[in-house]
Design an enzyme around this catalytic site. Structure first.
Site, PDB file in Angstrom:
ATOM      1  CG  LEU A   8      54.645  33.380  47.396  1.00  0.00           C
ATOM      2  CD1 LEU A   8      54.392  32.065  46.388  1.00  0.00           C
ATOM      3  CD2 LEU A   8      53.423  33.431  47.970  1.00  0.00           C
ATOM      4  CE1 TYR A 154      41.154  44.361  57.144  1.00  0.00           C
ATOM      5  CE2 TYR A 154      40.872  45.296  59.256  1.00  0.00           C
ATOM      6  CZ  TYR A 154      41.878  44.856  58.265  1.00  0.00           C
ATOM      7  OH  TYR A 154      43.046  44.950  58.394  1.00  0.00           O
TER       8      TYR A 154
END
Length: 281
Positions: A8, A154
């Protein structure tokens, strides 16, 4: 016949995630390609068809900041395939700015997507990965090792991801789960374009930081002109999934290894400050 392994991946509508989804399918994996908005799957499906692997890719909705979608997606995967052999955490969002000109809420948003989304998805997948003795592969960034100007939120989130995964790795190994992080440098993808930055407006709002921001933007535009392709950055993800037990920290290019190496050998921080300080002058 051996049952194909199932992986996944999050954030597969573009860039590294899209390239990794196609590459894992080409490597023979049943690939669950997830994204927040499945109407954006056209590019992925077209690339899958071009490489002859459309039958190995399933697109499912998963929003890493919506825990209900994480649970629902994993339930579907187990119901349909019976097992999950690997998770690739790739979804993320960039953010450019400095804290005085932004807000604490901006930082919280960056942490929610880039850090807590990884934590939530990993937590939900771990019981299934324990059962399969699988792997957690997380795309971080060289910005998860080296703090970079105008990327405070970030880089903080990516630092947090690296600390989380570095701490988890030895614990997960005791139950048969390998953990690794992938550290790309500049990648020619929609990741930067998706920021939708209005550079002129950004510079106008930057106040006393405008000269430094202008220098940073010029340097960044140049670095992305020499960037890796998404496929090049995705190749180490497939290697980490398919090879023997992967290293914990994997850079995607020689440049990324050199850049990260500067930090890891920089006990007092002076080398990094000299390097990144030059980006804003």
């Amino acid at each position: 016949m051996t049952t194909p392994k199932t992986v996944l991946l999050t954030g597969t509508s573009s860039g590294i995630g899209l390239a990794a989804a196609v590459a894992t399918a080409r490597a023979g994996w049943t690939t669950i390609a997830t994204m927040r908005d499945t109407t954006k799957a056209e590019s992925l499906l077209r690339a899958a068809a071009e490489h002859g692997v459309a039958d190995r890719i399933q697109v499912k909705r998963l929003d890493v900041v919506d825990h209900a979608t994480i649970a629902a997606c994993l339930d579907e995967v187990i119901a349909e395939h019976g097992h999950l052999d690997a998770l690739v955490n790739n979804a993320g969002a960039a953010q450019v700015g400095t804290i005085e000109q932004g807000s604490v809420d901006d930082v919280r948003t960056a942490m929610e997507v880039n850090f807590f989304g990884v934590v939530a998805t990993t937590r939900a997948a771990l019981p299934h990965l324990r059962a399969s003795r699988g792997r957690v592969i997380t795309v971080t960034s060289v910005g998860g090792v080296v703090g970079q100007p105008f990327n405070e939120a970030y880089c903080a989130a990516k630092f947090a991801v690296e600390g989380f995964m570095e701490s988890l790795a030895p614990v997960a190994a005791t139950v048969g789960v390998d953990v690794a992080v992938i550290e790309p440098g500049a990648v020619a993808s929609e990741f930067v374009a998706n920021l939708g930055l209005d550079v002129d407006a950004l510079l106008t709002a930057a106040g006393p930081y405008a000269p430094a921001l202008q220098a940073y933007i010029a340097r960044t535009q140049q670095s992305f002109g020499n960037a890796q392709t998404p496929a090049e950055a995705a190749a180490p993800i497939v290697e980490a999934l398919t090879g023997d037990r992967p290293a914990f920290r994997i850079q995607t290019s020689a440049w990324a290894r050199e850049f990260v190496g500067t930090k890891l050998a920089d006990c007092d921080g002076s080398a990094v400050q000299a390097l990144t300080g030059a980006w804003v002058r």
